[in-house]
Design a protein around this motif. Structure first.
Motif, PDB file in Angstrom:
ATOM      1  N   ALA A  51      37.169  76.024  85.269  1.00 13.00           N
ATOM      2  CA  ALA A  51      36.072  76.789  85.890  1.00 13.00           C
ATOM      3  C   ALA A  51      35.269  77.567  84.852  1.00 13.00           C
ATOM      4  CB  ALA A  51      36.629  77.730  86.952  1.00 13.00           C
ATOM      5  N   ARG A  52      35.945  78.125  83.850  1.00 12.75           N
ATOM      6  CA  ARG A  52      35.243  78.894  82.803  1.00 12.75           C
ATOM      7  C   ARG A  52      34.309  77.981  82.007  1.00 12.75           C
ATOM      8  NH1 ARG A  52      32.692  82.980  80.629  1.00 12.75           N
ATOM      9  NH2 ARG A  52      33.301  83.537  78.550  1.00 12.75           N
ATOM     10  N   GLN A  53      34.778  76.810  81.646  1.00 14.24           N
ATOM     11  CA  GLN A  53      33.948  75.860  80.909  1.00 14.24           C
ATOM     12  C   GLN A  53      32.750  75.431  81.738  1.00 14.24           C
ATOM     13  OE1 GLN A  53      37.162  73.126  80.191  1.00 14.24           O
ATOM     14  NE2 GLN A  53      37.376  73.771  78.059  1.00 14.24           N
ATOM     15  N   LYS A  54      32.983  75.139  83.020  1.00 14.70           N
ATOM     16  CA  LYS A  54      31.878  74.759  83.901  1.00 14.70           C
ATOM     17  C   LYS A  54      30.831  75.867  83.968  1.00 14.70           C
ATOM     18  CE  LYS A  54      34.360  71.659  87.007  1.00 14.70           C
ATOM     19  NZ  LYS A  54      34.857  71.449  88.365  1.00 14.70           N
ATOM     20  N   GLN A  55      31.296  77.104  84.064  1.00 16.27           N
ATOM     21  CA  GLN A  55      30.378  78.236  84.156  1.00 16.27           C
ATOM     22  C   GLN A  55      29.582  78.404  82.874  1.00 16.27           C
ATOM     23  OE1 GLN A  55      29.796  80.126  87.053  1.00 16.27           O
ATOM     24  NE2 GLN A  55      28.019  80.597  85.809  1.00 16.27           N
ATOM     25  N   LEU A  56      30.223  78.235  81.723  1.00 20.96           N
ATOM     26  CA  LEU A  56      29.523  78.369  80.441  1.00 20.96           C
ATOM     27  C   LEU A  56      28.420  77.323  80.305  1.00 20.96           C
ATOM     28  CD1 LEU A  56      32.525  79.089  78.057  1.00 20.96           C
ATOM     29  CD2 LEU A  56      30.698  80.672  78.688  1.00 20.96           C
ATOM     30  N   VAL A  57      28.744  76.086  80.637  1.00 19.68           N
ATOM     31  CA  VAL A  57      27.741  75.021  80.555  1.00 19.68           C
ATOM     32  C   VAL A  57      26.622  75.276  81.562  1.00 19.68           C
ATOM     33  CG1 VAL A  57      27.310  72.550  80.841  1.00 19.68           C
ATOM     34  CG2 VAL A  57      29.352  73.325  79.622  1.00 19.68           C
ATOM     35  N   SER A  58      26.971  75.702  82.747  1.00 15.35           N
ATOM     36  CA  SER A  58      25.960  76.000  83.761  1.00 15.35           C
ATOM     37  C   SER A  58      25.046  77.143  83.316  1.00 15.35           C
ATOM     38  CB  SER A  58      26.644  76.357  85.077  1.00 15.35           C
ATOM     39  OG  SER A  58      25.690  76.710  86.046  1.00 15.35           O
ATOM     40  N   ASP A  59      25.633  78.206  82.779  1.00 15.45           N
ATOM     41  CA  ASP A  59      24.823  79.327  82.284  1.00 15.45           C
ATOM     42  C   ASP A  59      23.885  78.882  81.169  1.00 15.45           C
ATOM     43  OD1 ASP A  59      26.079  81.014  84.066  1.00 15.45           O
ATOM     44  OD2 ASP A  59      27.353  81.971  82.538  1.00 15.45           O
ATOM     45  N   TYR A  60      24.415  78.071  80.262  1.00 13.18           N
ATOM     46  CA  TYR A  60      23.604  77.548  79.159  1.00 13.18           C
ATOM     47  C   TYR A  60      22.447  76.710  79.700  1.00 13.18           C
ATOM     48  CZ  TYR A  60      22.367  74.556  75.204  1.00 13.18           C
ATOM     49  OH  TYR A  60      21.679  73.850  74.246  1.00 13.18           O
ATOM     50  N   LEU A  61      22.752  75.821  80.616  1.00 18.97           N
ATOM     51  CA  LEU A  61      21.731  74.929  81.166  1.00 18.97           C
ATOM     52  C   LEU A  61      20.695  75.686  81.982  1.00 18.97           C
ATOM     53  CD1 LEU A  61      20.744  72.040  81.530  1.00 18.97           C
ATOM     54  CD2 LEU A  61      22.306  71.814  83.450  1.00 18.97           C
ATOM     55  N   ASN A  62      21.124  76.636  82.765  1.00 17.01           N
ATOM     56  CA  ASN A  62      20.209  77.355  83.657  1.00 17.01           C
ATOM     57  C   ASN A  62      19.524  78.553  83.016  1.00 17.01           C
ATOM     58  OD1 ASN A  62      20.744  75.600  85.830  1.00 17.01           O
ATOM     59  ND2 ASN A  62      22.654  76.686  86.224  1.00 17.01           N
ATOM     60  N   ASN A  76      14.211  73.144  77.511  1.00 18.06           N
ATOM     61  CA  ASN A  76      14.886  72.611  78.696  1.00 18.06           C
ATOM     62  C   ASN A  76      15.458  71.219  78.432  1.00 18.06           C
ATOM     63  OD1 ASN A  76      15.661  72.892  81.462  1.00 18.06           O
ATOM     64  ND2 ASN A  76      14.027  71.461  81.982  1.00 18.06           N
ATOM     65  N   LEU A  77      14.692  70.359  77.789  1.00 11.44           N
ATOM     66  CA  LEU A  77      15.174  68.999  77.503  1.00 11.44           C
ATOM     67  C   LEU A  77      16.374  69.006  76.558  1.00 11.44           C
ATOM     68  CD1 LEU A  77      11.862  66.975  77.170  1.00 11.44           C
ATOM     69  CD2 LEU A  77      13.652  66.682  78.896  1.00 11.44           C
ATOM     70  N   VAL A  78      16.301  69.825  75.526  1.00 10.05           N
ATOM     71  CA  VAL A  78      17.408  69.902  74.575  1.00 10.05           C
ATOM     72  C   VAL A  78      18.669  70.388  75.295  1.00 10.05           C
ATOM     73  CG1 VAL A  78      18.271  71.074  72.511  1.00 10.05           C
ATOM     74  CG2 VAL A  78      15.935  70.184  72.544  1.00 10.05           C
ATOM     75  N   ARG A  79      18.512  71.429  76.110  1.00  9.72           N
ATOM     76  CA  ARG A  79      19.663  71.960  76.836  1.00  9.72           C
ATOM     77  C   ARG A  79      20.210  70.958  77.845  1.00  9.72           C
ATOM     78  NH1 ARG A  79      19.458  78.415  77.579  1.00  9.72           N
ATOM     79  NH2 ARG A  79      18.913  78.871  75.419  1.00  9.72           N
ATOM     80  N   SER A  80      19.344  70.230  78.507  1.00  7.01           N
ATOM     81  CA  SER A  80      19.795  69.222  79.473  1.00  7.01           C
ATOM     82  C   SER A  80      20.648  68.161  78.794  1.00  7.01           C
ATOM     83  CB  SER A  80      18.602  68.565  80.158  1.00  7.01           C
ATOM     84  OG  SER A  80      17.930  69.482  80.965  1.00  7.01           O
ATOM     85  N   GLN A  81      20.182  67.696  77.639  1.00  3.98           N
ATOM     86  CA  GLN A  81      20.934  66.674  76.921  1.00  3.98           C
ATOM     87  C   GLN A  81      22.288  67.210  76.471  1.00  3.98           C
ATOM     88  OE1 GLN A  81      20.265  65.887  72.840  1.00  3.98           O
ATOM     89  NE2 GLN A  81      20.351  63.661  73.114  1.00  3.98           N
ATOM     90  N   LEU A  82      22.288  68.399  75.876  1.00  2.00           N
ATOM     91  CA  LEU A  82      23.545  68.949  75.381  1.00  2.00           C
ATOM     92  C   LEU A  82      24.501  69.277  76.524  1.00  2.00           C
ATOM     93  CD1 LEU A  82      25.180  69.670  72.918  1.00  2.00           C
ATOM     94  CD2 LEU A  82      24.186  71.958  73.010  1.00  2.00           C
ATOM     95  N   ALA A  83      23.994  69.781  77.625  1.00  2.00           N
ATOM     96  CA  ALA A  83      24.854  70.065  78.779  1.00  2.00           C
ATOM     97  C   ALA A  83      25.536  68.793  79.268  1.00  2.00           C
ATOM     98  CB  ALA A  83      24.045  70.709  79.896  1.00  2.00           C
ATOM     99  N   ARG A  84      24.805  67.681  79.279  1.00  2.00           N
ATOM    100  CA  ARG A  84      25.407  66.403  79.702  1.00  2.00           C
ATOM    101  C   ARG A  84      26.541  66.022  78.742  1.00  2.00           C
ATOM    102  NH1 ARG A  84      23.617  63.095  83.252  1.00  2.00           N
ATOM    103  NH2 ARG A  84      21.507  63.929  83.190  1.00  2.00           N
ATOM    104  N   ILE A  85      26.317  66.208  77.453  1.00  2.07           N
ATOM    105  CA  ILE A  85      27.362  65.900  76.466  1.00  2.07           C
ATOM    106  C   ILE A  85      28.569  66.811  76.686  1.00  2.07           C
ATOM    107  CG2 ILE A  85      27.946  66.018  74.002  1.00  2.07           C
ATOM    108  CD1 ILE A  85      24.943  65.235  73.477  1.00  2.07           C
ATOM    109  N   LEU A  86      28.332  68.098  76.817  1.00  2.00           N
ATOM    110  CA  LEU A  86      29.433  69.049  76.999  1.00  2.00           C
ATOM    111  C   LEU A  86      30.215  68.759  78.270  1.00  2.00           C
ATOM    112  CD1 LEU A  86      27.658  72.338  75.885  1.00  2.00           C
ATOM    113  CD2 LEU A  86      29.371  71.017  74.600  1.00  2.00           C
ATOM    114  N   ASN A  87      29.511  68.445  79.341  1.00  2.00           N
ATOM    115  CA  ASN A  87      30.195  68.126  80.598  1.00  2.00           C
ATOM    116  C   ASN A  87      31.065  66.886  80.468  1.00  2.00           C
ATOM    117  OD1 ASN A  87      29.485  70.224  82.377  1.00  2.00           O
ATOM    118  ND2 ASN A  87      27.464  69.329  82.672  1.00  2.00           N
ATOM    119  N   SER A  88      30.686  65.957  79.607  1.00  2.24           N
ATOM    120  CA  SER A  88      31.457  64.723  79.472  1.00  2.24           C
ATOM    121  C   SER A  88      32.650  64.864  78.536  1.00  2.24           C
ATOM    122  CB  SER A  88      30.560  63.582  79.004  1.00  2.24           C
ATOM    123  OG  SER A  88      30.193  63.770  77.650  1.00  2.24           O
ATOM    124  N   ILE A  89      32.637  65.842  77.634  1.00  2.59           N
ATOM    125  CA  ILE A  89      33.735  65.926  76.660  1.00  2.59           C
ATOM    126  C   ILE A  89      34.818  66.917  77.025  1.00  2.59           C
ATOM    127  CG2 ILE A  89      32.309  65.176  74.728  1.00  2.59           C
ATOM    128  CD1 ILE A  89      32.582  68.222  73.822  1.00  2.59           C
TER     129      ILE A  89
END
Length: 133
Positions: free
Chosen positions: A3-14, A98-111
């Motif tokens: 949950a903490r990792q999900k929240q960090l990626v979500s905060d970064y993306l949003n 926004n585009l850079v963050r979207s791409q990195l968030a996808r990578i982070l969510n997958s790893i």
């Protein structure tokens, strides 16, 4: 992914939405106004973020992909002096972030859930805090 990792990626993306809200409706005059002598204008600040978001993303990718990554940096004042901050478009700058963050968030969510370098967690927390300021 916990949950903490999900929240960090979500905060970064949003986090970029907060920047968009802060500059929404500002005129060019307001974007270029320098209310405090020797401090950056709103436009310069947004351009700085747009220039360095790819640098931060590159650092994250290097930590993820390489065993002993060399983390690149740059002089933000040289960027500000030489990269036409006064002539750039605020909408394009925010879209780039926004585009850079979207791409990195996808990578982070997958790893997450794989074996990840401990340094990565430190960097994610740092970027997440930066993203929501």
């Amino acid at each position: 992914m916990n949950a903490r990792q999900k929240q960090l990626v979500s905060d970064y993306l949003n986090g970029i939405a907060k920047l968009g809200e802060a500059v929404q409706g500002m005129t060019l005059e307001q974007l270029h106004c320098r209310p405090i002598k020797d401090k950056w204008t709103t436009m310069e600040l947004v351009c700085h973020l747009a220039d360095f978001e790819p640098v931060f993303a590159d650092r994250m990718k290097r930590v993820i992909a390489l065993e002993q990554p060399m983390l690149l940096g740059a002089d933000e004042n040289q960027f500000a002096r030489h990269l036409a901050y006064q002539d750039r478009n605020i909408t394009e700058e925010i879209a780039l972030i926004n585009l850079v963050r979207s791409q990195l968030a996808r990578i982070l969510n997958s790893i997450f859930g794989l074996s990840v370098c401990p340094l990565l967690g430190v960097m994610i927390i740092s970027l997440s805090e930066f993203a929501i300021c």
